[in-house]
Design a protein around this motif. Structure first.
Motif, short mmCIF file in Angstrom:
data_model
loop_
_atom_site.label_atom_id
_atom_site.label_comp_id
_atom_site.label_asym_id
_atom_site.label_seq_id
_atom_site.Cartn_x
_atom_site.Cartn_y
_atom_site.Cartn_z
N HIS A 1 23.62 66.02 46.85
CA HIS A 1 23.24 67.35 47.31
C HIS A 1 24.48 68.23 47.48
O HIS A 1 25.57 67.76 47.81
N LEU A 2 24.28 69.53 47.26
CA LEU A 2 25.34 70.52 47.36
C LEU A 2 24.79 71.82 47.96
O LEU A 2 23.60 72.11 47.81
N ARG A 3 25.67 72.57 48.59
CA ARG A 3 25.35 73.95 48.96
C ARG A 3 26.53 74.81 48.54
O ARG A 3 27.65 74.32 48.44
N ASN A 4 26.26 76.08 48.26
CA ASN A 4 27.33 76.94 47.75
C ASN A 4 28.41 77.19 48.80
O ASN A 4 28.17 77.09 50.01
N ILE A 5 29.61 77.52 48.32
CA ILE A 5 30.71 77.93 49.19
C ILE A 5 30.70 79.46 49.21
O ILE A 5 30.85 80.10 48.17
N PRO A 6 30.48 80.08 50.38
CA PRO A 6 30.33 81.54 50.43
C PRO A 6 31.61 82.30 50.12
O PRO A 6 32.72 81.78 50.29
N LYS A 7 31.45 83.53 49.67
CA LYS A 7 32.59 84.41 49.44
C LYS A 7 33.33 84.64 50.76
O LYS A 7 32.74 84.64 51.83
N GLY A 8 34.64 84.86 50.65
CA GLY A 8 35.44 85.11 51.84
C GLY A 8 35.96 83.85 52.49
O GLY A 8 36.66 83.91 53.51
N THR A 9 35.64 82.67 51.91
CA THR A 9 36.15 81.41 52.46
C THR A 9 37.66 81.33 52.24
O THR A 9 38.15 81.60 51.14
N ILE A 10 38.39 80.99 53.28
CA ILE A 10 39.84 80.87 53.17
C ILE A 10 40.17 79.80 52.13
O ILE A 10 39.65 78.69 52.16
N GLY A 11 41.04 80.15 51.21
CA GLY A 11 41.41 79.22 50.14
C GLY A 11 40.51 79.31 48.92
O GLY A 11 40.89 78.91 47.83
N ILE A 12 39.29 79.82 49.11
CA ILE A 12 38.35 80.02 48.00
C ILE A 12 37.70 81.39 48.21
O ILE A 12 36.50 81.49 48.49
N PRO A 13 38.47 82.46 48.11
CA PRO A 13 37.97 83.80 48.48
C PRO A 13 36.76 84.27 47.68
O PRO A 13 35.93 85.02 48.20
N ASP A 14 36.64 83.83 46.44
CA ASP A 14 35.50 84.23 45.62
C ASP A 14 34.28 83.35 45.83
O ASP A 14 33.20 83.61 45.29
N GLY A 15 34.46 82.27 46.63
CA GLY A 15 33.36 81.33 46.83
C GLY A 15 33.07 80.53 45.57
O GLY A 15 33.73 80.70 44.54
N LYS A 16 32.07 79.67 45.64
CA LYS A 16 31.64 78.90 44.47
C LYS A 16 30.14 78.68 44.56
O LYS A 16 29.62 78.25 45.60
N HIS A 17 29.43 78.98 43.48
CA HIS A 17 28.01 78.71 43.42
C HIS A 17 27.78 77.22 43.19
O HIS A 17 28.65 76.52 42.67
N VAL A 18 26.60 76.75 43.56
CA VAL A 18 26.33 75.31 43.47
C VAL A 18 26.38 74.82 42.03
O VAL A 18 26.75 73.67 41.77
N GLU A 19 26.02 75.68 41.08
CA GLU A 19 26.07 75.26 39.68
C GLU A 19 27.50 74.95 39.25
O GLU A 19 27.74 74.02 38.48
N VAL A 20 28.45 75.75 39.75
CA VAL A 20 29.86 75.51 39.45
C VAL A 20 30.32 74.21 40.10
O VAL A 20 31.02 73.39 39.47
N LEU A 21 29.91 73.99 41.35
CA LEU A 21 30.26 72.75 42.03
C LEU A 21 29.66 71.54 41.31
O LEU A 21 30.30 70.49 41.19
N LEU A 22 28.45 71.70 40.81
CA LEU A 22 27.80 70.62 40.06
C LEU A 22 28.63 70.25 38.83
O LEU A 22 28.91 69.07 38.59
#
Length: 244
Positions: free
Chosen positions: A70-91
């Motif tokens: 299971h995965l959930r997206n990383i939201p925009k504005g996250t320190i170190g990942i400012p653009d965030g990541k959608h779950v499809e990218v994480l997959l």
């Protein structure tokens, strides 16, 4: 002295950023609660407040089936990942080092956005031996009455293009699919899945909407031309895509 202090301060900032990034990645893979699953996967027609996308997936390899991950997206504005990541990218990051995959089965709370549809198209065309089966609880930007008409049309067009790629199948989750994920997420003994009101009705609504989206191949875009963006190389000649 000032140079040394500045260097130490910069190092501290980089360490803080790296720590925050690691925490965000860990959170994207953290165990869900029952409440999180039910809130995010409920197939409401008007799903206000559900700004995250959740994903369950399992793989079939030459050695057999994997467990449900299971995965959930990383939201925009996250320190170190400012653009965030959608779950499809994480997959796809999870899949990049695996060489023996024959099937990827996904259960998404929202269907892919236009950018993620394009990303999945690229993955499928680069890995034609892999079956990609996508179940969605809700359709992202399914409503043609949305104020951002261009975004709606682009999102629908790219979802249609994704479905047009060989080895890709897109479906709407039904009660059995929700229950399947629930059981394999292992919320504990005695925690049975209880269907919410209007689950079947909303499933039928989204199923019909998906049929309309996949069958609509030559609608004029508000910016001119066809809304069939970046049509995949295969099955371009197909005029109507049947819902499987």
């Amino acid at each position: 002295m000032e140079a040394a202090n500045a260097k130490a301060e910069e190092k501290a900032k980089e360490e803080e950023k790296a720590k925050a990034k690691a925490e965000a990645i860990a959170k994207s893979r953290a165990q869900w609660t029952q409440k999180e699953f039910l809130f995010n996967y409920e197939n409401l027609e008007m799903a206000g407040g559900r700004h995250e996308t959740y994903l369950c997936y399992e793989l079939m390899t030459s050695e057999g089936a994997s467990g449900l991950k299971h995965l959930r997206n990383i939201p925009k504005g996250t320190i170190g990942i400012p653009d965030g990541k959608h779950v499809e990218v994480l997959l796809l990051e999870d899949l990049k080092d695996r060489k023996t995959i024959t099937q990827v089965k996904c259960y998404l709370s929202w269907s892919p956005c236009k950018d993620c549809s394009q990303t999945l198209i690229q993955f499928s065309e680069e890995n034609p031996e892999v079956d990609l089966i996508i179940y969605a609880s809700r359709l992202y930007y399914a409503n043609l009455n949305c104020k951002d008409e261009i975004l709606v049309r682009e999102t629908r067009a790219q979802l249609r293009n994704l479905a047009a790629v060989d080895k890709v199948c897109i479906k709407i989750m039904n009660k059995e699919d929700f229950e399947y994920c629930w059981k394999r997420l292992d919320f504990g003994p005695g925690k049975e899945f209880k269907a919410w009101e209007e689950l079947d009705e909303n499933h039928n609504y989204y199923k019909e909407e998906l049929k309309k989206i996949l069958a609509q191949v030559s609608v004029t875009s508000p910016v001119g031309g066809s809304d069939a963006l970046n049509m995949p190389r295969r099955r371009q000649e197909q005029e109507v895509i049947e819902l499987m």
